[in-house]
Every structure is written in C-alpha cells, then in structure tokens.
Design an enzyme around this catalytic site. Structure first.
Site, mmCIF file in Angstrom:
data_model
loop_
_atom_site.group_PDB
_atom_site.id
_atom_site.type_symbol
_atom_site.label_atom_id
_atom_site.label_comp_id
_atom_site.label_asym_id
_atom_site.label_seq_id
_atom_site.Cartn_x
_atom_site.Cartn_y
_atom_site.Cartn_z
ATOM 1 N N CYS A 1 -2.677 0.890 8.687
ATOM 2 C CA CYS A 1 -1.942 0.597 8.003
ATOM 3 C C CYS A 1 -1.924 -1.044 7.691
ATOM 4 C CB CYS A 1 -0.456 0.813 8.708
ATOM 5 S SG CYS A 1 0.937 0.596 7.669
ATOM 6 N N CYS A 30 5.241 -8.040 7.121
ATOM 7 C CA CYS A 30 6.246 -7.527 7.985
ATOM 8 C C CYS A 30 6.681 -8.717 9.100
ATOM 9 C CB CYS A 30 5.620 -6.413 8.864
ATOM 10 S SG CYS A 30 6.723 -5.508 10.140
ATOM 11 N N SER A 57 8.701 4.321 16.861
ATOM 12 C CA SER A 57 7.476 3.772 17.354
ATOM 13 C C SER A 57 7.714 3.365 18.717
ATOM 14 C CB SER A 57 6.876 2.707 16.444
ATOM 15 O OG SER A 57 6.715 3.154 15.181
ATOM 16 N N LEU A 58 7.280 3.990 19.733
ATOM 17 C CA LEU A 58 7.564 3.672 21.207
ATOM 18 C C LEU A 58 6.222 2.867 21.620
ATOM 19 C CD1 LEU A 58 9.993 4.283 23.204
ATOM 20 C CD2 LEU A 58 8.806 6.202 23.983
ATOM 21 N N HIS A 59 5.256 3.804 21.998
ATOM 22 C CA HIS A 59 3.857 2.878 22.343
ATOM 23 C C HIS A 59 3.943 2.672 23.868
ATOM 24 C CE1 HIS A 59 3.214 3.285 18.107
ATOM 25 N NE2 HIS A 59 3.962 2.019 17.545
ATOM 26 N N CYS A 65 -1.167 -4.317 15.013
ATOM 27 C CA CYS A 65 -0.890 -3.899 13.780
ATOM 28 C C CYS A 65 -1.383 -4.892 12.905
ATOM 29 C CB CYS A 65 0.900 -3.653 13.493
ATOM 30 S SG CYS A 65 1.139 -3.138 11.825
ATOM 31 N N GLY A 102 6.008 -2.650 6.707
ATOM 32 C CA GLY A 102 7.152 -3.084 6.708
ATOM 33 C C GLY A 102 7.911 -2.434 7.707
ATOM 34 N N GLU A 103 9.332 -2.894 8.051
ATOM 35 C CA GLU A 103 10.226 -2.343 8.935
ATOM 36 C C GLU A 103 11.108 -2.176 8.092
ATOM 37 O OE1 GLU A 103 10.514 -1.220 12.028
ATOM 38 O OE2 GLU A 103 12.548 -0.440 11.321
ATOM 39 N N ASN A 118 -6.144 2.925 15.179
ATOM 40 C CA ASN A 118 -7.144 2.527 14.204
ATOM 41 C C ASN A 118 -7.590 1.080 14.176
ATOM 42 O OD1 ASN A 118 -7.080 5.055 12.790
ATOM 43 N ND2 ASN A 118 -5.044 4.214 12.125
ATOM 44 N N GLU A 133 0.736 -1.265 -0.016
ATOM 45 C CA GLU A 133 -0.035 0.058 0.016
ATOM 46 C C GLU A 133 0.863 1.305 0.126
ATOM 47 O OE1 GLU A 133 -3.116 -2.121 3.221
ATOM 48 O OE2 GLU A 133 -2.355 -0.184 3.608
ATOM 49 N N SER A 150 10.495 5.737 9.850
ATOM 50 C CA SER A 150 10.028 5.427 11.073
ATOM 51 C C SER A 150 10.136 3.758 11.369
ATOM 52 C CB SER A 150 8.466 5.434 11.104
ATOM 53 O OG SER A 150 7.899 5.018 11.999
#
Ligand code: SAH
Length: 366
Positions: free
Chosen positions: A356, A111, A228-230, A118, A175-176, A313, A91, A205
C-alpha cells in the site's frame, strides 16, 4: 479550474448544460454516463461530437484522473494511480475474487500515522479526501469492470461474465479512515444508496483511533471493522506504530468489542508478519515469534474475530524483512492450536507493487 460534473446535483448539472446553450435532456444523458464512472467525454457515444469537445474544454467527469493503470499478470487485480485536482496522487485497487469484485479505496492523500513498516506514510499527510474523491475511486473500478464486458480475456468474479459490478469495498488504501471519519461515513452512505452495496460488504480498517471507533458506533451502520493490530503487547506495538502511545491495545480492543457486539459482526484483526535482517544478513523474526503467537492467542481468546496474517510486502525505504514461509506457517499453527480463527492473506498483484502506498511513492521519485 474545470467544473467536475459528477460533483454537481441534478439541478446544477441541468443549469450547467443549459448555460452552454444545450437542451435540458442532455443533462440526463450525461448523468447516466457519470453514474457509470465515465473517465472522460469521448466515451459518451450518444452525445454529439461538438458538445463532447466543448465539454472537454470546460469540464471533467470525475474529480480524479487515471495516471497509471497496472494489471496483474493473472488478470485478477487492477491497480490505479489517480491524480486529484491539486495534483496529489492516491491509489485504489480492484480485486476480482471468487466472492465478488472488491475495491480497496484510499481515504487520505498520504498519512500522518507514521507506522514504521508502511509506505503510505513516508511523505506524511497531504490532506483528507472529500466524499466525491473517495466515491470516484469505486466509479473508476466500476467503469473498468463494465468496459471489460467486451474483452473476453478478462476474468470475472465467480467465473460469471455478467458479474461486472463492484460488490465489496474495503477502506484500506492510503490514509487513516478514522482521521477523516465524516467523509468516510458520507462515502459509505453514498455507496450504499447509489451503488446498492450492502453495509455488510463494506469494511473500514483502522490503526486504532479509539474516538473514531465510537463515532462509528454512534453512526450505527452494521459495516465490518478491521483493526491493524500487528503486535500483542504494548511495548512491541509502540515500536512499530506511534499511535499506540496514544491509544493502548486494551482500549482499542474494548472499543472494537463494543462495535462488533452491537452489530453481531466478526471483528477482523490484521497482523503483519515482520522480520529484520541481523548483521549477518539473516532474517530474524520481529513480531511473529512463537512467543508472540502465544501472547496474541491469549489476547484474542474468546473474541469473535478472524486474524488476517499478512506477510510484510517489502518497502525499500523500510528496515524490515519478510519472514520465511515456514515462520509464517508456524505462527499460524500456534493460533490454530489455540482455537483462534486465522488465515494467511493471499497476496494479490505482487507483480504490480501491492504494498500500500508503493505506487504513489515510486511515482513521486521518478
Ligand atoms: N490506516 C488504516 C488503513 C490503511 S493500511 C489501517 O492502519 O488499518 C491497510 C493495511 O495494510 C493495514 O493493516 C496496514 O498495517 C497494512 N500494511 C501497511 N503497509 C504494509 C506492508 N508494507 N505490507 C503489508 N501490509 C501493510
């Protein structure tokens, strides 16, 4: 398999065209269309019909085909589902904003990171994308912006109808990126050189691949880094991000600090706000309680950073819930009270499945 013309060098393209019995100057005309992101040969109006048809049987313009194109109802966001030559799907998202036209690109098909909230990782990693495959995502977006020129219903960045170039890139799609660092770097170098997109308008990111951050430091370009801590503490982070078992928060932030100090850039911290449903169906806060807001403030105190708060999301397959607007604001208020720069990320294109990986996943299920 058809030859992908955008992947050829000028010399190779000339040879390809001359091998078809065509004059050399056609190669330059075709190159011009390719560099603008032409999705197929039918749009190449200065090329004779017979040649366009011939090309169509032996070649394709880009290494990606548009499978689906979804437009948000406000016209600001366009989301593309693209198919690669081995039928994998990725995407990319074009966002028309007040500061310019930003494209969110994918760096891998699928990923491997396994983050629990995710959608991108649900089918596992398929493969790394090539430089061409990543670059072609911004060409697709560029073509979309240019073809909007004749359509006055389109919204243009800054309200300027002439602003039809991609100006910003975020490597934040599927993906990473730091598991495909070499190709991501190749892509960024190319976007800078061929599309003239400044380093400072490009953001990578990562979920926190520490050696990859040091690779970016070695590379030395002053791009933006987002982490991306979260979660503010390892115990909590490890429950939602398996990568935290390998690279702990302190190591990740240490590497990120070195990166941002080197380039004098502000670090971006992404923080998804997650809730869970309890047995009564009520949403309880997971990583966004007031206590975690205090812990996050302590962790980030004194750093040159901006926290993007992202209300989760919804992803059907995932066992989380979005917290209420009140909970989101309470979390933000605590950060602000503690002097941490933060903002709630504006939702873009929720009506076209902004989570995503969601578009690819749903398409696989159809
Ligand atoms: N692997 C990279 C880039 C891809 S994810 C990384 O982890 O940073 C881009 C951002 O979207 C990350 O911050 C990711 O955690 C977040 N994200 C993933 N799924 C999401 C969802 N369902 N809702 C909101 N944000 C999500």
């Amino acid at each position: 398999m058809k030859t992908v013309l955008s992947s050829l060098t000028d010399v190779e393209l000339q040879k390809f065209i001359m091998d078809l019995g065509e004059p050399k100057f056609r190669a330059a005309q075709i190159r011009d269309w390719l560099s603008r992101g032409a999705p197929d040969f039918s749009v190449m109006k200065n090329i004779p019909n017979t040649l366009r048809e011939k090309l169509d049987t032996v070649a394709q313009t880009l290494p990606v085909k548009i499978v689906k194109k979804l437009q948000s109802s406000d016209g600001e966001t366009t989301k593309f589902l693209l198919e690669l030559n081995d039928c994998e799907q990725i995407e990319c998202v074009l966002m028309r904003t007040t500061y310019g036209n930003s494209v969110c690109v994918s760096s891998q098909a699928g990923c491997a990171m396994g983050c629990k909230f995710c959608a991108s990782t649900l089918l596992g990693l398929k493969r790394n994308l090539t430089v061409d495959e990543i670059y072609s995502q911004i060409l697709v977006a560029q073509w979309e912006l240019r073809s909007a020129l004749s359509d006055d219903k389109q919204i243009h960045a800054n309200g300027d109808p002439n602003n039809n170039d991609v100006s910003h890139i975020v490597v934040m799609g599927t993906g990473e990126p730091l598991q495909n660092t070499e190709n991501v770097i190749g892509f960024i170098e190319r976007a800078n050189k061929d599309m003239n997109i400044g380093w400072r308008r490009i953001t990578v990111s990562t979920c926190g691949i520490v050696p990859g951050i040091y690779d970016l430091i070695k590379w030395g370009r002053p791009i933006n880094l987002a982490i991306s801590l979260h979660a503010p503490v390892d115990e909590l982070r490890s429950t939602i991000m398996p990568i935290n078992n390998k690279y702990k928060i302190a190591e990740v932030l240490q590497a990120a600090d070195e990166f941002t100090k080197l380039h004098n850039r502000q670090l971006m911290i992404e923080y998804i706000l997650l809730g869970k449903k309890d047995e009564n169906g009520e949403t309880v806060l997971y990583n966004c309680t007031p206590e975690y807001a205090e812990q996050l403030s302590k962790l980030l105190a004194g750093k040159n950073c901006m926290v993007n708060l992202i209300p989760w999301n919804a992803v059907d397959e995932r066992d989380f819930a979005s917290p209420s607007g009140n909970a989101v604001h309470r979390f933000q208020d605590i950060l602000i009270k503690n002097g941490i720069h933060c903002r709630i990320r504006r939702e873009r294109g929720t009506d076209i499945g902004s989570a995503c990986g969601q578009l690819r996943l749903n398409n696989k299920k159809d």
